[in-house]
Motif scaffolding. Structure first.
Motif, PDB file in Angstrom:
ATOM      1  N   ARG A  19       1.566   1.387  -5.129  1.00 23.79           N
ATOM      2  CA  ARG A  19       2.134   1.306  -3.793  1.00 23.79           C
ATOM      3  C   ARG A  19       3.056   0.117  -3.612  1.00 23.79           C
ATOM      4  NH1 ARG A  19      -3.196   2.489  -2.587  1.00 23.79           N
ATOM      5  NH2 ARG A  19      -3.631   0.373  -1.916  1.00 23.79           N
ATOM      6  N   LEU A  20       2.991  -0.899  -4.498  1.00 29.37           N
ATOM      7  CA  LEU A  20       3.828  -2.072  -4.355  1.00 29.37           C
ATOM      8  C   LEU A  20       5.294  -1.764  -4.659  1.00 29.37           C
ATOM      9  CD1 LEU A  20       1.642  -4.869  -5.970  1.00 29.37           C
ATOM     10  CD2 LEU A  20       2.305  -4.666  -3.583  1.00 29.37           C
ATOM     11  N   GLU A  21       6.175  -2.353  -3.879  1.00 32.42           N
ATOM     12  CA  GLU A  21       7.604  -2.240  -4.133  1.00 32.42           C
ATOM     13  C   GLU A  21       8.067  -3.543  -4.783  1.00 32.42           C
ATOM     14  OE1 GLU A  21       9.695  -1.283  -0.624  1.00 32.42           O
ATOM     15  OE2 GLU A  21       8.521   0.504  -0.180  1.00 32.42           O
ATOM     16  N   ARG A 173       3.803  -3.285   2.915  1.00 31.41           N
ATOM     17  CA  ARG A 173       5.063  -3.522   2.198  1.00 31.41           C
ATOM     18  C   ARG A 173       5.397  -5.008   2.248  1.00 31.41           C
ATOM     19  NH1 ARG A 173      10.833  -1.232   4.458  1.00 31.41           N
ATOM     20  NH2 ARG A 173      12.213  -2.561   3.222  1.00 31.41           N
ATOM     21  N   ARG A 174       5.742  -5.585   1.109  1.00 31.57           N
ATOM     22  CA  ARG A 174       6.108  -6.997   1.034  1.00 31.57           C
ATOM     23  C   ARG A 174       7.533  -7.196   1.532  1.00 31.57           C
ATOM     24  NH1 ARG A 174       8.657  -9.619  -3.016  1.00 31.57           N
ATOM     25  NH2 ARG A 174       8.338  -7.869  -4.430  1.00 31.57           N
ATOM     26  N   VAL A 175       7.710  -8.085   2.508  1.00 32.35           N
ATOM     27  CA  VAL A 175       9.026  -8.436   3.040  1.00 32.35           C
ATOM     28  C   VAL A 175       9.044  -9.957   3.191  1.00 32.35           C
ATOM     29  CG1 VAL A 175       9.425  -6.220   4.197  1.00 32.35           C
ATOM     30  CG2 VAL A 175       8.207  -8.040   5.409  1.00 32.35           C
ATOM     31  N   ILE A 183       4.234  -9.432   5.398  1.00 36.86           N
ATOM     32  CA  ILE A 183       3.767  -8.080   5.119  1.00 36.86           C
ATOM     33  C   ILE A 183       4.124  -7.189   6.296  1.00 36.86           C
ATOM     34  CG2 ILE A 183       1.759  -6.597   4.696  1.00 36.86           C
ATOM     35  CD1 ILE A 183       0.371  -8.956   3.440  1.00 36.86           C
ATOM     36  N   TRP A 184       4.684  -6.032   6.005  1.00 36.06           N
ATOM     37  CA  TRP A 184       5.013  -5.035   7.015  1.00 36.06           C
ATOM     38  C   TRP A 184       4.079  -3.848   6.847  1.00 36.06           C
ATOM     39  CZ3 TRP A 184       6.831  -3.804  11.465  1.00 36.06           C
ATOM     40  CH2 TRP A 184       7.224  -2.501  11.767  1.00 36.06           C
ATOM     41  N   ASP A 186       3.572  -0.136   8.210  1.00 36.58           N
ATOM     42  CA  ASP A 186       4.506   0.785   8.859  1.00 36.58           C
ATOM     43  C   ASP A 186       3.859   1.914   9.640  1.00 36.58           C
ATOM     44  OD1 ASP A 186       3.479   2.336   6.865  1.00 36.58           O
ATOM     45  OD2 ASP A 186       5.396   2.822   5.923  1.00 36.58           O
TER      46      ASP A 186
END
Length: 240
Positions: A19-21, A173-175, A183-184, A186
């Protein structure tokens, strides 16, 4: 014989890795090899696939985000970030309005007098419609907008977990916010308050909207609202 706990940990890390981008790393092999002296060739070492996945995940967390893993006996926690625990398990039943214990409305100036950490206000949203404080001494400050559908929770993220977020298997999601790790999340998810003794306060459980989590200095910010990540990042960048 494989330890069952090691197997569960490997499975959890593998699922998280999917799941990591993570952006592709630059190819620096030629530059590095050119600086190394020639050495005899050695037989390659075979590493189990799950061990490689685990090592890659640990490197990502250490280099890109200041996460500390919250891996426990059940291997249900994804991670702990800035005083918020993110869990991959379903949350408790949501009942009532999910108010924090002793939550009360005050003026912004009064909240600043009662709070040991600095309170940031997003210029993009302007003065809050309502300001609420929790705890004595104050532990959490919440700025509410648009009838409470948009809010920013602020607290000292160095003093232990304050909130539990139950994400199911959706992950985060890492931002980044102004260069700081963030962390986002969504999608809506269950949120619950953790008191000073570390006990879950199940009566505070509620369904949270999309959320952006980040930390500046000792202060953790949790921006919540039904907006896209681009809008959340724009708002977060104006907090001062």
């Amino acid at each position: 014989m494989t330890d069952p706990q090691d197997a569960r940990l490997a499975a959890a890390l593998r699922a998280l890795g999917e799941r990591l981008e993570v952006p592709p790393a630059p190819d620096v092999r030629e530059a590095v090899l050119a600086r190394l002296p020639a050495r005899p060739r050695r037989r390659p070492v075979v590493v189990p696939r799950w061990a490689g996945i685990a090592a890659a995940l640990l490197l990502v967390f250490a280099a890109a985000v200041t996460f500390s893993p919250a891996v426990r006996a059940t291997v249900t926690d994804l991670l702990r970030f800035a005083g918020i625990e993110l869990r991959s398990e379903p949350g408790p039943p949501v009942r009532g309005q999910g108010l924090l214990p002793g939550e009360r409305s005050v003026e912004l100036a009064e909240a600043r007098r009662l709070t040991a950490f600095p309170i940031g206000v997003p210029a993009a949203l302007g003065p809050p419609d309502d300001v609420r404080v929790t705890g004595a001494p104050t532990r959490v400050v919440s700025l509410l907008y648009q009838g409470g559908t948009v809010r920013i929770d602020e607290f000292d993220g160095q003093l232990g977990p304050v909130f539990e977020k139950f994400l199911g298997m959706s992950g985060g999601r890492r931002v980044s916010v102004a260069g700081a790790p963030a962390i986002w999340i969504d999608r809506p998810h269950e949120l619950m308050y953790v008191d000073r003794t570390g006990q879950w306060r199940t009566e505070t459980a509620r369904l949270s909207a999309q959320s952006l989590l980040w930390q500046r200095g000792a202060v953790t910010y949790r921006l919540e609202g039904a907006f896209a990540v681009e809008e959340a990042l724009r708002i977060a960048a104006t907090v001062s």
